[in-house]
Design a protein around this motif. Structure first.
Motif, PDB file in Angstrom:
ATOM      1  N   CYS A  21      -8.665   5.676 -11.920  1.00 15.13           N
ATOM      2  CA  CYS A  21      -8.934   6.420 -10.685  1.00 15.13           C
ATOM      3  C   CYS A  21      -9.454   5.524  -9.569  1.00 15.13           C
ATOM      4  O   CYS A  21      -9.348   5.866  -8.405  1.00 15.13           O
ATOM      5  CB  CYS A  21      -9.945   7.533 -10.960  1.00 15.13           C
ATOM      6  N   ASP A  22     -10.024   4.374  -9.907  1.00 20.41           N
ATOM      7  CA  ASP A  22     -10.584   3.473  -8.909  1.00 20.41           C
ATOM      8  C   ASP A  22      -9.623   2.368  -8.487  1.00 20.41           C
ATOM      9  O   ASP A  22     -10.008   1.458  -7.782  1.00 20.41           O
ATOM     10  CB  ASP A  22     -11.874   2.832  -9.439  1.00 20.41           C
ATOM     11  N   GLN A  23      -8.386   2.433  -8.933  1.00 20.50           N
ATOM     12  CA  GLN A  23      -7.421   1.391  -8.579  1.00 20.50           C
ATOM     13  C   GLN A  23      -7.120   1.452  -7.089  1.00 20.50           C
ATOM     14  O   GLN A  23      -7.053   2.520  -6.501  1.00 20.50           O
ATOM     15  CB  GLN A  23      -6.104   1.578  -9.362  1.00 20.50           C
ATOM     16  N   PRO A  24      -6.910   0.288  -6.431  1.00 21.38           N
ATOM     17  CA  PRO A  24      -6.571   0.294  -5.020  1.00 21.38           C
ATOM     18  C   PRO A  24      -5.200   0.925  -4.800  1.00 21.38           C
ATOM     19  O   PRO A  24      -4.352   0.927  -5.684  1.00 21.38           O
ATOM     20  CB  PRO A  24      -6.562  -1.192  -4.640  1.00 21.38           C
ATOM     21  N   ALA A  25      -5.010   1.474  -3.620  1.00 19.95           N
ATOM     22  CA  ALA A  25      -3.741   2.100  -3.288  1.00 19.95           C
ATOM     23  C   ALA A  25      -2.646   1.048  -3.199  1.00 19.95           C
ATOM     24  O   ALA A  25      -2.882  -0.094  -2.849  1.00 19.95           O
ATOM     25  CB  ALA A  25      -3.864   2.826  -1.950  1.00 19.95           C
ATOM     26  N   LYS A  26      -1.439   1.462  -3.515  1.00 17.94           N
ATOM     27  CA  LYS A  26      -0.286   0.582  -3.459  1.00 17.94           C
ATOM     28  C   LYS A  26      -0.028   0.136  -2.020  1.00 17.94           C
ATOM     29  O   LYS A  26      -0.085   0.924  -1.100  1.00 17.94           O
ATOM     30  CB  LYS A  26       0.928   1.344  -3.989  1.00 17.94           C
ATOM     31  N   GLU A  27       0.252  -1.145  -1.849  1.00 16.25           N
ATOM     32  CA  GLU A  27       0.627  -1.660  -0.535  1.00 16.25           C
ATOM     33  C   GLU A  27       2.135  -1.507  -0.377  1.00 16.25           C
ATOM     34  O   GLU A  27       2.896  -1.748  -1.305  1.00 16.25           O
ATOM     35  CB  GLU A  27       0.248  -3.146  -0.409  1.00 16.25           C
ATOM     36  N   TRP A  28       2.573  -1.119   0.793  1.00 17.93           N
ATOM     37  CA  TRP A  28       3.995  -0.956   1.066  1.00 17.93           C
ATOM     38  C   TRP A  28       4.514  -2.203   1.772  1.00 17.93           C
ATOM     39  O   TRP A  28       3.822  -2.794   2.583  1.00 17.93           O
ATOM     40  CB  TRP A  28       4.223   0.266   1.946  1.00 17.93           C
ATOM     41  N   THR A  29       5.742  -2.579   1.488  1.00 18.67           N
ATOM     42  CA  THR A  29       6.379  -3.736   2.112  1.00 18.67           C
ATOM     43  C   THR A  29       7.661  -3.278   2.785  1.00 18.67           C
ATOM     44  O   THR A  29       8.450  -2.541   2.188  1.00 18.67           O
ATOM     45  CB  THR A  29       6.699  -4.814   1.049  1.00 18.67           C
ATOM     46  N   ALA A  30       7.881  -3.736   4.012  1.00 19.32           N
ATOM     47  CA  ALA A  30       9.077  -3.369   4.759  1.00 19.32           C
ATOM     48  C   ALA A  30      10.306  -4.026   4.141  1.00 19.32           C
ATOM     49  O   ALA A  30      10.359  -5.244   4.012  1.00 19.32           O
ATOM     50  CB  ALA A  30       8.932  -3.794   6.220  1.00 19.32           C
ATOM     51  N   ALA A  31      11.286  -3.236   3.765  1.00 15.61           N
ATOM     52  CA  ALA A  31      12.533  -3.758   3.210  1.00 15.61           C
ATOM     53  C   ALA A  31      13.470  -4.235   4.321  1.00 15.61           C
ATOM     54  O   ALA A  31      14.426  -4.952   4.064  1.00 15.61           O
ATOM     55  CB  ALA A  31      13.218  -2.681   2.373  1.00 15.61           C
TER      56      ALA A  31
END
Length: 130
Positions: A21-31
């Motif tokens: 539950c404490d994991q950081p949110a996923k970072e998004w990368t522009a395709a």
């Protein structure tokens, strides 16, 4: 002896659940080259803010308004709403074609975190609601 083993197993399971539950949110990368809307301070806001001000209804309009398009190159990080933009520019690269950020990136970091772990996402078994 079984009671001790059960207590250790429950403690381990609780620790794993809390860590997930404490994991950081996923970072998004522009395709691809991507345009996102920003306020004058360089903070990402919903694209609708720029679109509402756009007279031509295409990416690139909005100059002279409170909200501006911010241009990110391919493989750039796409920040969550409310976060500072970096790695791009308010100036378009001549000849480049920019696309809107994927809908799945349209959230705040706190919304992304609440979707992870074993909370509400357990009902949809890993789906991000796409």
């Amino acid at each position: 002896m079984k009671t001790i083993h059960l207590n250790i197993t429950l403690a381990a399971a609780s620790a794993i659940t809390l860590a997930a539950c404490d994991q950081p949110a996923k970072e998004w990368t522009a395709a691809q080259d991507t345009a996102v809307c920003a306020d004058r301070n360089g903070t990402r806001v919903p694209d609708a803010q720029c679109q509402a001000q756009s007279q031509n209804h295409h990416i690139g309009a909005g100059v002279g308004t409170a909200f501006l398009w911010y241009y990110l190159g391919r493989n750039s990080a796409i920040p969550y709403y409310g976060e500072r933009l970096r790695g791009g520019s308010f100036t378009r690269t001549p000849g480049a074609t920019y696309f809107h950020a994927p809908v799945r990136t349209a959230m705040t970091r706190s919304a992304a975190i609440s979707r992870g772990g074993f909370g509400s996402s357990a009902r949809s078994f890993g789906s991000f609601g796409e």
